[in-house]
Design a protein around this motif. Sequence first.
Motif, mmCIF file in Angstrom:
data_model
loop_
_atom_site.group_PDB
_atom_site.id
_atom_site.type_symbol
_atom_site.label_atom_id
_atom_site.label_comp_id
_atom_site.label_asym_id
_atom_site.label_seq_id
_atom_site.Cartn_x
_atom_site.Cartn_y
_atom_site.Cartn_z
ATOM 1 N N VAL A 1 9.695 -0.257 7.928
ATOM 2 C CA VAL A 1 8.431 0.487 8.028
ATOM 3 C C VAL A 1 7.503 0.098 6.877
ATOM 4 O O VAL A 1 6.299 -0.113 7.077
ATOM 5 C CB VAL A 1 8.683 2.012 8.023
ATOM 6 N N GLU A 2 8.064 -0.022 5.688
ATOM 7 C CA GLU A 2 7.236 -0.391 4.526
ATOM 8 C C GLU A 2 6.635 -1.784 4.700
ATOM 9 O O GLU A 2 5.465 -2.008 4.367
ATOM 10 C CB GLU A 2 8.084 -0.344 3.251
ATOM 11 N N LEU A 3 7.403 -2.710 5.254
ATOM 12 C CA LEU A 3 6.867 -4.057 5.485
ATOM 13 C C LEU A 3 5.729 -4.007 6.494
ATOM 14 O O LEU A 3 4.697 -4.663 6.316
ATOM 15 C CB LEU A 3 7.967 -4.992 5.968
ATOM 16 N N SER A 4 5.884 -3.228 7.557
ATOM 17 C CA SER A 4 4.827 -3.115 8.560
ATOM 18 C C SER A 4 3.571 -2.511 7.948
ATOM 19 O O SER A 4 2.450 -2.906 8.284
ATOM 20 C CB SER A 4 5.296 -2.259 9.740
ATOM 21 N N ARG A 5 3.757 -1.582 7.035
ATOM 22 C CA ARG A 5 2.615 -0.944 6.381
ATOM 23 C C ARG A 5 1.886 -1.942 5.491
ATOM 24 O O ARG A 5 0.652 -2.005 5.477
ATOM 25 C CB ARG A 5 3.123 0.250 5.556
ATOM 26 N N ARG A 6 2.622 -2.732 4.758
ATOM 27 C CA ARG A 6 2.008 -3.717 3.859
ATOM 28 C C ARG A 6 1.237 -4.780 4.627
ATOM 29 O O ARG A 6 0.166 -5.204 4.218
ATOM 30 C CB ARG A 6 3.081 -4.392 3.007
ATOM 31 N N GLU A 7 1.818 -5.212 5.747
ATOM 32 C CA GLU A 7 1.229 -6.338 6.477
ATOM 33 C C GLU A 7 0.305 -5.900 7.607
ATOM 34 O O GLU A 7 -0.371 -6.730 8.208
ATOM 35 C CB GLU A 7 2.340 -7.234 7.016
ATOM 36 N N GLY A 8 0.310 -4.607 7.930
ATOM 37 C CA GLY A 8 -0.675 -4.080 8.873
ATOM 38 C C GLY A 8 -0.362 -4.255 10.340
ATOM 39 O O GLY A 8 -1.268 -4.235 11.169
ATOM 40 N N TRP A 9 0.919 -4.416 10.700
ATOM 41 C CA TRP A 9 1.255 -4.525 12.115
ATOM 42 C C TRP A 9 1.916 -3.245 12.616
ATOM 43 O O TRP A 9 2.287 -2.376 11.839
ATOM 44 C CB TRP A 9 2.132 -5.745 12.402
ATOM 45 N N TYR A 10 2.057 -3.143 13.935
ATOM 46 C CA TYR A 10 2.594 -1.937 14.561
ATOM 47 C C TYR A 10 4.128 -1.964 14.550
ATOM 48 O O TYR A 10 4.741 -2.888 15.086
ATOM 49 C CB TYR A 10 2.099 -1.811 16.006
ATOM 50 N N PHE A 11 4.698 -0.952 13.948
ATOM 51 C CA PHE A 11 6.150 -0.833 13.878
ATOM 52 C C PHE A 11 6.667 -0.202 15.167
ATOM 53 O O PHE A 11 6.153 0.815 15.631
ATOM 54 C CB PHE A 11 6.540 0.050 12.688
ATOM 55 N N GLY A 12 7.680 -0.823 15.789
ATOM 56 C CA GLY A 12 8.275 -0.286 17.008
ATOM 57 C C GLY A 12 9.779 -0.159 16.854
ATOM 58 O O GLY A 12 10.447 -1.129 16.491
ATOM 59 N N ALA A 13 10.310 1.045 17.094
ATOM 60 C CA ALA A 13 11.744 1.278 16.914
ATOM 61 C C ALA A 13 12.322 2.031 18.098
ATOM 62 O O ALA A 13 11.675 2.911 18.664
ATOM 63 C CB ALA A 13 11.998 2.061 15.628
ATOM 64 N N LYS A 14 13.544 1.674 18.449
ATOM 65 C CA LYS A 14 14.351 2.501 19.344
ATOM 66 C C LYS A 14 15.515 3.018 18.514
ATOM 67 O O LYS A 14 16.240 2.235 17.896
ATOM 68 C CB LYS A 14 14.870 1.699 20.540
ATOM 69 N N LEU A 15 15.683 4.335 18.481
ATOM 70 C CA LEU A 15 16.765 4.933 17.713
ATOM 71 C C LEU A 15 17.899 5.307 18.659
ATOM 72 O O LEU A 15 17.690 6.023 19.647
ATOM 73 C CB LEU A 15 16.281 6.179 16.969
ATOM 74 N N VAL A 16 19.095 4.817 18.350
ATOM 75 C CA VAL A 16 20.290 5.162 19.116
ATOM 76 C C VAL A 16 21.370 5.591 18.125
ATOM 77 O O VAL A 16 21.267 5.322 16.926
ATOM 78 C CB VAL A 16 20.803 3.971 19.955
ATOM 79 N N ARG A 17 22.390 6.242 18.626
ATOM 80 C CA ARG A 17 23.513 6.559 17.747
ATOM 81 C C ARG A 17 24.394 5.330 17.560
ATOM 82 O O ARG A 17 24.786 5.016 16.455
ATOM 83 C CB ARG A 17 24.277 7.757 18.302
ATOM 84 N N GLY A 18 24.701 4.611 18.633
ATOM 85 C CA GLY A 18 25.457 3.367 18.501
ATOM 86 C C GLY A 18 26.535 3.249 19.555
ATOM 87 O O GLY A 18 27.064 4.254 20.039
ATOM 88 N N ALA A 19 26.879 2.015 19.891
ATOM 89 C CA ALA A 19 27.797 1.765 21.014
ATOM 90 C C ALA A 19 29.116 1.128 20.603
ATOM 91 O O ALA A 19 30.005 0.990 21.438
ATOM 92 C CB ALA A 19 27.101 0.859 22.036
ATOM 93 N N TYR A 20 29.270 0.739 19.331
ATOM 94 C CA TYR A 20 30.424 -0.082 18.959
ATOM 95 C C TYR A 20 31.336 0.594 17.929
ATOM 96 O O TYR A 20 32.069 -0.077 17.210
ATOM 97 C CB TYR A 20 29.931 -1.423 18.393
ATOM 98 N N MET A 21 31.324 1.905 17.852
ATOM 99 C CA MET A 21 31.991 2.619 16.763
ATOM 100 C C MET A 21 33.482 2.293 16.655
ATOM 101 O O MET A 21 33.970 1.907 15.587
ATOM 102 C CB MET A 21 31.810 4.120 16.922
ATOM 103 N N ARG B 1 0.860 -1.178 0.000
ATOM 104 C CA ARG B 1 0.000 0.000 0.000
ATOM 105 C C ARG B 1 0.889 1.216 0.000
ATOM 106 O O ARG B 1 1.868 1.283 0.729
ATOM 107 C CB ARG B 1 -0.892 0.016 1.244
ATOM 108 N N CYS B 2 0.549 2.200 -0.803
ATOM 109 C CA CYS B 2 1.362 3.412 -0.865
ATOM 110 C C CYS B 2 1.088 4.291 0.336
ATOM 111 O O CYS B 2 -0.039 4.420 0.774
ATOM 112 C CB CYS B 2 1.052 4.195 -2.146
ATOM 113 N N ARG B 3 2.140 4.908 0.861
ATOM 114 C CA ARG B 3 1.988 5.830 1.979
ATOM 115 C C ARG B 3 1.355 7.116 1.486
ATOM 116 O O ARG B 3 1.716 7.661 0.457
ATOM 117 C CB ARG B 3 3.366 6.133 2.567
#
Length: 623
Positions: free
Chosen positions: A449-469, A27-29
């Motif tokens: 996000v696109e997969l969640s939109r197509r399949e109709g489930w709730y997308f959950g994300a935690k955004l971090v910069r990163g710990a292993y640089m 489905r198109c956003r």
Amino acid sequence: MSCTKFAAALVRANPGNVRNVRISPGRCRSTVASTKSKEETHQQIDGCSVVEAEPVELISQGTHVKKTLLNKICIDFDNTQEAYRSKGNIELLRSLLVFKLCTIDVLVDKNKELMDLTKKVFGQWMFEKIMKLTFYGQFVAGEDHNSIKPLIRKNQAFGVGAVLDYSVEEDLTQEEAEKKEMDSCVSEAEKESPGEDHREKKYQAHRQFGDRRGGVTSARTYFYADESKCDNQMETFMNCIKASGGASTDGFSAIKMTALGRPQFLLQFSQVLVKWRQFFKVLSAQQGKSDMKVLEQKLELEQLKESMIEMGVGAKDDIENWITGEKLGVSGTLDLLDWNSLINDTTSISNLLMVPNLETGHLEPLMKKFTAEEESQMKRMLQRVDVLAKHAMENGVRLMVDAEQTYFQPAISRLALEMQRKFNREKPIIFNTYQCYLKDAYDNVTVDVELSRREGWYFGAKLVRGAYMYQERDRAKEIGYEDPINPDYEATNRMYHKCLEYVLEEIDHSRKANVMVATHNEDTVKYTLEKMNEMGLSPTENKVYFGQLLGMCDQISFPLGQAGFPVYKYVPYGPVNEVMPYLSRRAQENRGFMKGSQRERSLLWTELKRRVLAGQIVYKPAY
């Protein structure tokens, strides 16, 4: 042609098979901004946040422009009275002491030796008292799930929730860690015939990087011993989930995949996923679409069939029947999400680990040999993940899957995605972590996000910069593959904000995405608030969360919480002796943090001076 028949054809052409996952039509956003009007109000919240109605122009990615009145929320992060309302004077003095100690190089560099010396000189009882008055008291909530409840209740009274994390770690020597890593990441086939399997260097274990703690200050590390230990660690996570459910009604709990099984599987499965994605890029380039954005690259079926015939998979009619039978390519094209569905993590592990040879175009087994015990170990890992997800759902707790090194991360993200597809049908239970210092972070976020939109489930994300640089860069340079990290901090900031804005737009359009902005960067928090104001996203919708570590950046967490935003402290707990590795990392992380910015210490001094001048020599938080 059925999937089973196609698999049989694949076996005939190659020594393995790949099964399929059905993907619903895309489905198109929508590119039109939300037209929901906001009621015009004006109020003061705890003297901290001003909520005022003012016209804001929303401009979508399309050409539609809509003006609407929004309740603009502004947070004053300089208001020390509000930031430290939950802290007594002794707690403020402790913070100042600990943060000052963290800037003294010799103390940080020799922290382990100094703690051992203190224990010998003063004895165990006095050592624990000293730690609880300083570093342990600053960064750790308590020894068990009962002792942490007072702190959690106090924080909740001031609008701050908890992400519980049982922070007990093994205190291994470097040699012990390297041995454990090599034993658990090298398969029986590799031991018998080194170099014969189709393994890339990045996805192989290397002794010089066997101690994954090297250069890492802000992430816990697990090393595999045996299946019994993995079961024990699963039980620990389950207890943590239960404690989180008992401590609050909206808690989080965190898990690490490397604690739940032999990391050999994560290495191998990661290579499979990356190889298949690389093969998609090769086919896209053949069709002249390599310059397009990743989700805009669509393989023309007719050309794809010709390529698959050249691979020796089967006849043209058989391939066409298989694709249409799996409801792929209905539109005459296949995109990356359709392509990814060729890999199903529920199939036989030995059959799953098939990779395309980019030179010959043929599918080849990643491993020459895969023992029954190795397959059993991998399946038990998947079962443990499933048990934890079910336990989180039963206890009303949201589960965060922590990110790890890039040679493990593709598999970790795929397993987290499969958990989301299964458990996020009615509300967000599973959250995956995206490390924005990675060059491919935005592509990963947009694809999921696109997969969640197509399949109709709730997308959950935690955004971090990163710990292993530092570890990631050293490993890439030494072993000889492309550095996966953005070139500098500014590029990482841009990537973080780009990923964040994309998820916020998805929330604005569908209200089915959710994001935790896990950062100590005040500018990023302000950027998030600005975008929420522009899009009319209310904190009461509980779609955007904020997260910081316990004992750090209270001037961000508590003003947000008191203004009604969902904000959480990452709350470690465990016995004093067993969280020493965690406290050692906190000291190292805070050294750079405190040297780079005097702001937090300056705010703490400002509040102490204000209380003294106001006659609040003895200040007790009221809640």
